[in-house]
Design a protein around this motif. Structure first.
Motif, mmCIF file in Angstrom:
data_model
loop_
_atom_site.group_PDB
_atom_site.id
_atom_site.type_symbol
_atom_site.label_atom_id
_atom_site.label_comp_id
_atom_site.label_asym_id
_atom_site.label_seq_id
_atom_site.Cartn_x
_atom_site.Cartn_y
_atom_site.Cartn_z
ATOM 1 N N LYS A 171 46.030 40.470 77.878
ATOM 2 C CA LYS A 171 44.654 39.958 78.526
ATOM 3 C C LYS A 171 44.613 38.557 78.716
ATOM 4 C CE LYS A 171 41.670 43.395 76.440
ATOM 5 N NZ LYS A 171 41.418 44.275 77.791
ATOM 6 N N ILE A 172 45.359 37.629 77.836
ATOM 7 C CA ILE A 172 45.437 36.497 78.020
ATOM 8 C C ILE A 172 46.467 36.167 79.277
ATOM 9 C CG2 ILE A 172 46.451 34.105 77.113
ATOM 10 C CD1 ILE A 172 45.547 34.855 74.427
ATOM 11 N N ALA A 214 47.964 44.617 68.180
ATOM 12 C CA ALA A 214 46.619 43.713 68.463
ATOM 13 C C ALA A 214 46.758 42.447 69.067
ATOM 14 C CB ALA A 214 45.688 43.361 67.298
ATOM 15 N N ALA A 215 47.813 41.840 68.752
ATOM 16 C CA ALA A 215 48.323 40.707 69.287
ATOM 17 C C ALA A 215 48.907 40.828 70.752
ATOM 18 C CB ALA A 215 49.492 39.919 68.699
ATOM 19 N N VAL A 260 49.515 34.433 69.337
ATOM 20 C CA VAL A 260 48.309 35.099 68.824
ATOM 21 C C VAL A 260 48.534 35.902 67.442
ATOM 22 C CG1 VAL A 260 46.980 37.217 69.661
ATOM 23 C CG2 VAL A 260 47.560 35.520 71.174
ATOM 24 N N GLU A 261 49.558 36.385 67.244
ATOM 25 C CA GLU A 261 49.795 37.019 65.995
ATOM 26 C C GLU A 261 49.757 36.274 64.720
ATOM 27 O OE1 GLU A 261 52.837 40.366 63.954
ATOM 28 O OE2 GLU A 261 53.524 39.467 65.810
ATOM 29 N N VAL A 306 45.906 41.488 72.992
ATOM 30 C CA VAL A 306 45.185 40.234 73.305
ATOM 31 C C VAL A 306 46.173 39.110 74.162
ATOM 32 C CG1 VAL A 306 44.363 37.943 72.578
ATOM 33 C CG2 VAL A 306 43.753 40.264 71.283
ATOM 34 N N PHE A 347 46.135 35.602 64.105
ATOM 35 C CA PHE A 347 45.439 36.631 63.388
ATOM 36 C C PHE A 347 45.575 36.741 61.830
ATOM 37 C CE2 PHE A 347 45.066 39.664 67.496
ATOM 38 C CZ PHE A 347 43.921 39.249 67.682
#
Length: 209
Positions: free
Chosen positions: A16-17, A9-10, A37-38, A13, A41
């Motif tokens: 996308k960033i 998931a990280a 990001v991880e 994302v 989360f």
């Protein structure tokens, strides 16, 4: 499996960033975005569990106060971390939920608050910030700034608590601040068999390269 799902998931994302950045990152720079990001989360999931448990036990305000005292110093002083997500959840539950459940109502006189935060200030001055093997704090100027902010923060918290009339609530904040201080003590690192000053390896290699 949970850790793998969190990482995947990280990565999604982070991509996308990266697409919306003026200069897209590659290699190590992109991995840093993924790691950030991880960590976000993981922290959100841990906070959700803590809040849920605290609410079930009826100590949500106490847990929030302890977290405020802890994170106010933790964000700049850093310190030792649990080696696994589950170890962190268990430790955090004990310190931020169970201990407040049994200690709510303890009264700390202002004189004791002054003494406690004098010791915290000294600890911040001598040891903050303390990094870890997985999160070395690179750059002397950065470390000096983090130390200064940690010291100032300890003074600000102490001043606020000294004038605050809510003694029971004050103890929860003190509890969190003490946790953050214990996390940077060399004795804690030694007890947990962790290395200190991990940044030295990277800066030494950089100087020799």
């Amino acid at each position: 499996m949970t850790a793998t799902m969190t990482h995947r998931a990280a990565v999604v994302v982070a991509h996308k960033i990266n697409q919306h950045m003026t200069t897209p990152k590659e290699g190590v720079a992109f991995k840093k975005i993924v790691l950030g990001v991880e960590i976000l989360f993981i922290n959100i999931s841990k906070l959700t569990i803590l809040v849920a448990l605290a609410a079930i036990l009826g100590v949500l305000p106490q847990t929030i106060l302890a977290l405020i005292g802890f994170n106010a110093l933790r964000c700049t002083a850093a310190g030792v971390h649990a080696e696994s997500k589950y170890g962190c959840i268990i430790t955090s539950t004990i310190l931020m939920v169970i201990v407040p459940f049994f200690t709510w109502g303890i009264y700390i006189p202002r004189s004791a608050t002054v003494i406690i935060f004098a010791l915290i200030f000294i600890a911040m001055w001598k040891y903050a910030p303390m990094d870890t093997k997985s999160r070395p704090l690179l750059g002397q100027k950065k470390r000096e700034m983090l130390k200064l902010v940690s010291m100032v923060t300890s003074v600000v918290i102490a001043a606020f608590l000294i004038v605050s009339p809510f003694q029971e609530a004050n103890f929860m904040v003190i509890l969190g601040a003490v946790y953050a201080t214990v996390a940077i003590l060399p004795a804690t690192y030694k007890l947990l068999n962790r290395e200190v000053n991990n940044y030295e390896k990277y800066e030494h290699n950089k100087q020799n390269s």
